[in-house]
Write an enzyme that holds these catalytic residues in place. Sequence first.
Site, PDB file in Angstrom:
ATOM      1  N   SER A 125      10.822  46.093  34.238  1.00 37.05           N
ATOM      2  CA  SER A 125      10.047  45.586  35.491  1.00 37.05           C
ATOM      3  C   SER A 125      10.183  46.447  36.824  1.00 37.05           C
ATOM      4  O   SER A 125       9.776  45.848  37.729  1.00 37.05           O
ATOM      5  CB  SER A 125      10.860  43.937  35.778  1.00 37.05           C
ATOM      6  OG  SER A 125      10.565  43.254  34.810  1.00 37.05           O
ATOM      7  N   LYS A 135      13.042  42.910  47.049  1.00 30.00           N
ATOM      8  CA  LYS A 135      12.668  42.024  46.034  1.00 30.00           C
ATOM      9  C   LYS A 135      13.398  40.945  46.098  1.00 30.00           C
ATOM     10  O   LYS A 135      14.676  40.689  46.668  1.00 30.00           O
ATOM     11  CB  LYS A 135      12.945  42.731  44.661  1.00 30.00           C
ATOM     12  CG  LYS A 135      12.629  41.793  43.286  1.00 30.00           C
ATOM     13  CD  LYS A 135      12.550  42.616  42.066  1.00 30.00           C
ATOM     14  CE  LYS A 135      12.310  41.606  40.951  1.00 30.00           C
ATOM     15  NZ  LYS A 135      12.367  42.329  39.632  1.00 30.00           N
ATOM     16  N   SER A 140       8.404  42.529  36.393  1.00 32.91           N
ATOM     17  CA  SER A 140       8.343  41.390  37.551  1.00 32.91           C
ATOM     18  C   SER A 140       8.486  41.802  39.229  1.00 32.91           C
ATOM     19  O   SER A 140       8.078  40.866  39.932  1.00 32.91           O
ATOM     20  CB  SER A 140       9.535  40.387  37.284  1.00 32.91           C
ATOM     21  OG  SER A 140      10.613  41.464  37.596  1.00 32.91           O
TER      22      SER A 140
END
Length: 494
Positions: free
Chosen positions: A184, A79, A160
């Site tokens: 998230s 990420k 997210s």
Amino acid sequence: MTDLTDLGVAAIRDGVRAGTFSATEVAEAFTARVAAAKTLNAFLVETPDHALAAARAADDSRAKGEELKPLAGVPIGMKDLFCTKGVASTAASHILEGFTPEYESTVSQNLWNAGVGMLGKLNMDQFAMGSSNETSYFGNVISPWRRNDGGNAALAPGGSSGGSSAAIAARLCPAATGTDTGGSIRQPAAFTGIAGIKPTYGRCSRWGVVAFASSLDQAGPMARDVRDCAIMLEAMAGFDAKDATSLQLDVPKWEAGLNASLAGKRIGIPREYRVDGMPAEIEALWQQGIDWVRDAGAAIVDVSLPHTKYALPAYYIIAPAEASSNLARYDGVRYGLRDLPEGANLQEMYAATRAVGFGPEVKRRILIGTYVLSAGFYDAYFTQASKVRALIARDFDEAWKSCDLLLTPTAPSAAFALGEKSADPIAMYLNDVFTVPSSLAGLPAMSVPGGLDAAGLPLGLQVIGKALDEQSVLNAGLALEERAGFVARPDQWW
């Protein structure tokens, strides 16, 4: 031979050790798949050289008869909230576009030390602020899933960590890192039919992770199944002296401790999670999950978490307040974007840089956070929200007197279409209604896929555990996973 990109973390690790295939073959298969899936916009940066270098090191060690590292031969996605030395790390924001760290986050370094290779940096909501991956400066991530109603609406992969969830579901990587502030990891896992766990706050170091809300942010793994999450979490976790919130505890052997029997466990069903307007399919899946854990040997207990209804309002005061403070560092002076209009003074440069560098959702949360921290409003908002947070944590403590784990839905719906909720921030924030309470309390929580809705989209079940009891959470997740038998995957259209 099975397509190598269909294999998960455990299968790749074990196959490389056994010599069934080489680590280089695995890395080449995944890098080719990543390169062919640009339509999904899951990767912001592709790093095939990193993945191949780690793979060749694993193959060389095996050829020499050396002991292989724990995850030798496993390539993953990272990420873009994690700083990676020499590789652009932007938090999907314009204000950090082009920023290349000279240091490595502790979590990513732990993974490299375990032999993992990096396929690239994954797209995400800007500064981890969002539930649909629509706030990224670099464009939406598109879920690989499609509804079976004959339409072709592009769906949100959740957020997210939407790049992570989409990449795993599309078989672009066997696993990925995520971060979870209010859900998230878990919500995008539910939207895309994968597993993901947020560990106890402090299990994974936050050093080198771009900060959103420091008292809530926690790194965790996302993968195809529960075992792979356990394997990844073992590699990611551990004490870090550079992080004041890091827990000085040994990392348990979560994979070795996996056990799908829940005999002797009490599973709590919080009545406050039966929210008004919950879709019948979510209600039905929840009941199915209750039946599954009962079949695994657990006793079912009704519990109450009376302050649950205040969790979202408290979260959306505390998280923006901390974001306002953390994002003050992006001023155009030290790193990242600088917008310097001709003749501008220092204050004007700050304003211009932040105006063009931050997206609308980030600005919204900075404004909310600055407001609730301002003189005259701090006690009325932030102090009161902090008190509510303590009451929510106390609710969980009371619940643990009568149960060992909690079982809830992960999200109040299946994946929605891109653009469907972006005009209504409140509707978007309600995606976190089931995940925020455990985040406020710093508890471990996991989402596992439980089935499909009428449109053929994944739905997730969430297990919440006591602080530091990731093992029980993983075991309950495994029990659900085995009984759900979830094998659905998106039809490849990209």
